[in-house]
Design a protein around this motif. Structure first.
Motif, PDB file in Angstrom:
ATOM      1  N   ARG A  90       0.829  -1.194   0.000  1.00  0.00           N
ATOM      2  CA  ARG A  90       0.000   0.000   0.000  1.00  0.00           C
ATOM      3  C   ARG A  90       0.872   1.255   0.000  1.00  0.00           C
ATOM      4  NH1 ARG A  90      -5.336  -0.963   1.793  1.00  0.00           N
ATOM      5  NH2 ARG A  90      -5.450   1.253   2.280  1.00  0.00           N
ATOM      6  N   ASP A  91       0.274   2.386  -0.357  1.00  0.00           N
ATOM      7  CA  ASP A  91       0.925   3.688  -0.260  1.00  0.00           C
ATOM      8  C   ASP A  91       0.618   4.230   1.129  1.00  0.00           C
ATOM      9  OD1 ASP A  91       1.793   6.298  -0.347  1.00  0.00           O
ATOM     10  OD2 ASP A  91       0.920   6.749  -2.306  1.00  0.00           O
ATOM     11  N   LEU A  92       1.515   3.992   2.091  1.00  0.00           N
ATOM     12  CA  LEU A  92       1.238   4.360   3.475  1.00  0.00           C
ATOM     13  C   LEU A  92       1.150   5.874   3.659  1.00  0.00           C
ATOM     14  CD1 LEU A  92       3.226   1.883   5.746  1.00  0.00           C
ATOM     15  CD2 LEU A  92       0.851   1.804   5.000  1.00  0.00           C
ATOM     16  N   GLU A  93       1.886   6.627   2.866  1.00  0.00           N
ATOM     17  CA  GLU A  93       1.780   8.081   2.984  1.00  0.00           C
ATOM     18  C   GLU A  93       0.375   8.545   2.617  1.00  0.00           C
ATOM     19  OE1 GLU A  93       5.353  10.600   2.127  1.00  0.00           O
ATOM     20  OE2 GLU A  93       5.964   8.829   1.005  1.00  0.00           O
ATOM     21  N   ALA A  94      -0.212   7.940   1.598  1.00  0.00           N
ATOM     22  CA  ALA A  94      -1.587   8.269   1.232  1.00  0.00           C
ATOM     23  C   ALA A  94      -2.556   7.803   2.318  1.00  0.00           C
ATOM     24  CB  ALA A  94      -1.948   7.636  -0.110  1.00  0.00           C
ATOM     25  N   ASP A  95      -2.279   6.631   2.906  1.00  0.00           N
ATOM     26  CA  ASP A  95      -3.131   6.121   3.981  1.00  0.00           C
ATOM     27  C   ASP A  95      -3.063   7.012   5.215  1.00  0.00           C
ATOM     28  OD1 ASP A  95      -4.007   4.056   2.443  1.00  0.00           O
ATOM     29  OD2 ASP A  95      -2.820   2.496   3.421  1.00  0.00           O
ATOM     30  N   VAL A  96      -1.886   7.575   5.479  1.00  0.00           N
ATOM     31  CA  VAL A  96      -1.749   8.522   6.596  1.00  0.00           C
ATOM     32  C   VAL A  96      -2.620   9.747   6.337  1.00  0.00           C
ATOM     33  CG1 VAL A  96      -0.168  10.148   7.712  1.00  0.00           C
ATOM     34  CG2 VAL A  96       0.543   7.778   7.348  1.00  0.00           C
ATOM     35  N   LYS A  97      -2.555  10.258   5.122  1.00  0.00           N
ATOM     36  CA  LYS A  97      -3.346  11.435   4.756  1.00  0.00           C
ATOM     37  C   LYS A  97      -4.834  11.149   4.857  1.00  0.00           C
ATOM     38  CE  LYS A  97      -4.008  14.798   1.043  1.00  0.00           C
ATOM     39  NZ  LYS A  97      -3.634  15.196  -0.341  1.00  0.00           N
ATOM     40  N   ASP A  98      -5.239   9.924   4.509  1.00  0.00           N
ATOM     41  CA  ASP A  98      -6.654   9.551   4.529  1.00  0.00           C
ATOM     42  C   ASP A  98      -7.116   9.065   5.903  1.00  0.00           C
ATOM     43  OD1 ASP A  98      -6.752  10.198   1.868  1.00  0.00           O
ATOM     44  OD2 ASP A  98      -6.543   8.139   1.155  1.00  0.00           O
ATOM     45  N   GLY A  99      -6.211   9.028   6.876  1.00  0.00           N
ATOM     46  CA  GLY A  99      -6.589   8.620   8.230  1.00  0.00           C
ATOM     47  C   GLY A  99      -6.670   7.119   8.436  1.00  0.00           C
TER      48      GLY A  99
END
Length: 291
Positions: A90-99
């Motif tokens: 997964r793209d964890l940076e995107a997941d961080v942004k999406d909560g």
């Protein structure tokens, strides 16, 4: 010690990671060490860490910060000295942004980052992987060794491998099982590859086709990428999370930023929509209708 986070039911992840005491929950007939304790003094590999729940993420963060764990149902802590290696597709940076992934845990884990390029960008690995998978299959099934002619290998190298190494592994297992003699020829490979769906050749959903058919089309592509293997457990929740952001964002675009109308289209309360906009960090732009 290795643990695939996507393969563990969410209600058992904490027990797997930190262990449990006897009687902590139904079925806990004896005290059990968790993976952190088992890996004490060594390395713990957490695969598919992006599939871990936020609750479990918080406990992993504490274990990393304090170097201690507490068993489920326990009252004391156990000191541990563990090096953690984590992996995800997964793209964890995107997941961080999406909560969907804790920012503090992301930065705690992201000390040394290794990006593994897709197989199509490292074609020199294909012959090594092909040789490995074929030898392992033959050994596991007491089958004589198989020859891979240069023409066969070149076709495998030239293929774009949308499913990466897992797709290659499944193909080689199938070819080795189907091979009637001691040679996997190029014709066999060509027949298998041309019979498989590819993103460039797949028919696209037609205008007017139902939403269900469009979703089925894209899910079929996802399942095909796994070849003969099943996707990791927890697919239902992952699909719902993945569709929530584009669903709300596109609905807001279609209503030109009108939240009241978007909530009506979605069939949810306006306050719920506002909460989702904040959680998913959706930028709402009110656009004028062009004449």
């Amino acid at each position: 010690i290795a643990l695939n986070m996507a393969a563990i039911p969410r209600d058992l992840i904490e027990s797997e990671l930190f262990g449990h005491e006897k009687g902590a929950f139904t079925g806990a007939s004896a005290s059990r060490q968790g993976r952190f304790e088992q890996a004490n003094g060594g390395t713990l590999f957490l695969d598919e860490i992006g599939d871990m729940s936020l609750r479990a993420q918080a406990k992993v963060l504490r274990a990393l910060q304090e170097n201690e764990v507490e068993k489920v149902g326990g009252s004391g802590v156990q000191k541990v000295d563990v090096r953690v290696v984590a992996a995800t597709n997964r793209d964890l940076e995107a997941d961080v942004k999406d909560g969907r992934f804790r920012e503090d845990l992301f930065y705690r884990l992201n000390v040394f980052n290794i990006q593994v390029p897709p197989l199509r960008h490292r074609r020199d690995d294909v012959p090594l992987l092909v040789d490995h998978f074929v030898k392992r299959f033959c050994a596991d099934n007491s089958k004589p060794s198989l020859e891979i002619p240069s023409a066969t290998m070149q076709r495998l190298i030239d293929y774009h491998w949308p499913g990466n190494v897992r797709e290659l592994e499944n193909l080689m297992k199938r070819l080795a099982a189907l091979c009637a003699d001691d040679v996997i020829d190029a014709a066999m490979v060509e027949e298998e590859l041309t019979a498989r769906p590819s993103s460039a050749a797949e028919p696209q959903p037609m205008m007017g086709e139902s939403l269900s058919a469009a979703v089925e089309h894209h899910l079929n592509r996802y399942f095909n990428l796994h070849g003969d293997a099943s996707p990791p457990p927890g697919l239902y929740d992952r699909v719902l999370k993945e569709i929530e952001l584009p669903l709300i964002a596109l609905t807001l675009m279609s209503t030109r930023g009108n939240q009241l109308k978007a909530a009506d289209v979605l069939g949810i309360n306006r306050n719920t929509l506002r909460k989702k906009i904040t959680e998913l960090d959706i930028r709402v732009t009110r656009r004028r209708k062009l004449m």
